[in-house]
Scaffold this active site. Structure first.
Site, short mmCIF file in Angstrom:
data_model
loop_
_atom_site.label_atom_id
_atom_site.label_comp_id
_atom_site.label_asym_id
_atom_site.label_seq_id
_atom_site.Cartn_x
_atom_site.Cartn_y
_atom_site.Cartn_z
N ASN A 2 -14.03 4.89 3.92
CA ASN A 2 -14.49 3.98 4.87
C ASN A 2 -13.47 4.21 6.37
O ASN A 2 -13.90 4.21 7.23
CB ASN A 2 -13.71 2.66 4.45
CG ASN A 2 -14.73 1.96 3.53
OD1 ASN A 2 -15.78 2.22 3.50
ND2 ASN A 2 -14.21 0.89 2.92
N ASN A 59 -10.07 0.79 7.52
CA ASN A 59 -11.52 0.46 7.90
C ASN A 59 -11.93 0.63 9.49
O ASN A 59 -12.82 0.37 9.92
CB ASN A 59 -12.21 -0.97 7.50
CG ASN A 59 -12.13 -0.80 5.99
OD1 ASN A 59 -11.85 0.31 5.23
ND2 ASN A 59 -12.56 -1.83 5.24
N TYR A 92 0.81 -1.08 0.06
CA TYR A 92 0.05 0.07 -0.01
C TYR A 92 0.89 1.60 0.18
O TYR A 92 0.33 2.22 -0.22
CB TYR A 92 -0.98 0.10 1.20
CG TYR A 92 -1.86 -1.15 1.32
CD1 TYR A 92 -2.97 -1.19 0.23
CD2 TYR A 92 -1.77 -2.18 2.24
CE1 TYR A 92 -3.87 -2.13 0.42
CE2 TYR A 92 -2.62 -3.23 2.33
CZ TYR A 92 -3.62 -3.29 1.29
OH TYR A 92 -4.43 -4.21 1.31
N HIS A 133 -4.37 6.02 -1.87
CA HIS A 133 -5.39 5.68 -0.69
C HIS A 133 -4.54 6.01 0.77
O HIS A 133 -4.77 6.25 1.61
CB HIS A 133 -5.78 4.36 -0.53
CG HIS A 133 -7.17 4.05 0.11
ND1 HIS A 133 -7.86 5.00 0.20
CD2 HIS A 133 -7.27 2.92 0.72
CE1 HIS A 133 -9.13 4.83 0.71
NE2 HIS A 133 -8.63 3.28 1.48
#
Length: 191
Positions: A113, A67, A16, A21
């Site tokens: 989220n 999340n 990631y 994001h």
């Protein structure tokens, strides 16, 4: 000495790193580095403490995955006894073009989220957010792939300028307050 909680949203793990994001992580990392802060893994987050102009900034990158961002946010907010209005959450935003940043004292999660979890955990959406426009340059049905992908080479100069603008925004937020900072940054266009 006033204290601020600076929360960069993202996901842990090399896969990631430096994706759209994870821009919240990248901004908070850049802010801490500028002010000689270094991150250490602590409870629910990577944490760096920065002192600047008589203020203390607790910078966190939650290790809970996006999340469950609210868990880390609330833990560090309570542990450090920081006022909710002295928090700033940096987050990617599909609804904003790449050329824009948007600072607001509150507002809905917009379907993000990480913000949704913070809102549920705190029981309010009245906490400051700095939204980093990532645009929506993806084929229909490919939103998840787009946000989890790396920046296009041609986007990197704009992203770098915006990261620097975010660092200044964090500094201005702590010295001038949110209203004046909003007036300056929300009108800016990055190209």
């Amino acid at each position: 000495m006033s204290k601020f909680l600076i929360v960069g949203l993202g996901n842990i793990g090399m896969e990631y790193a430096h994706t759209r994001h994870n821009i919240g992580f990248d901004v908070v990392t850049a802010f801490a580095l500028k002010h000689n802060g270094s991150f250490a893994t602590q409870r629910l987050a990577e944490v760096a403490e920065v002192k600047w102009k008589g203020k203390i900034f607790i910078c966190i990158k939650p290790t809970t995955y996006m999340n469950l961002s609210g868990k880390a946010f609330k833990y560090w907010l309570d542990k450090e006894k920081i006022l909710l209005e002295n928090t700033l959450t940096i987050v990617d935003d599909l609804a904003l073009p790449l050329s824009k940043l948007r600072l607001r004292p509150g507002g809905s999660s917009g379907g993000h989220n990480g913000l949704t979890d913070i809102e549920l955990t705190l029981g309010t959406d009245k906490y400051p957010k700095l939204r980093f426009g990532i645009g929506n340059n993806y084929p229909r049905g490919m939103q998840a792939e787009f946000v989890l992908s790396k920046w296009f080479p041609e986007e990197i100069p704009v992203v770098s300028k915006k990261v620097q603008a975010c660092i200044e925004t964090i500094e201005n937020f702590s010295t001038m307050g949110i209203e004046k900072t909003m007036n300056a940054i929300n009108k800016a266009e990055f190209i």
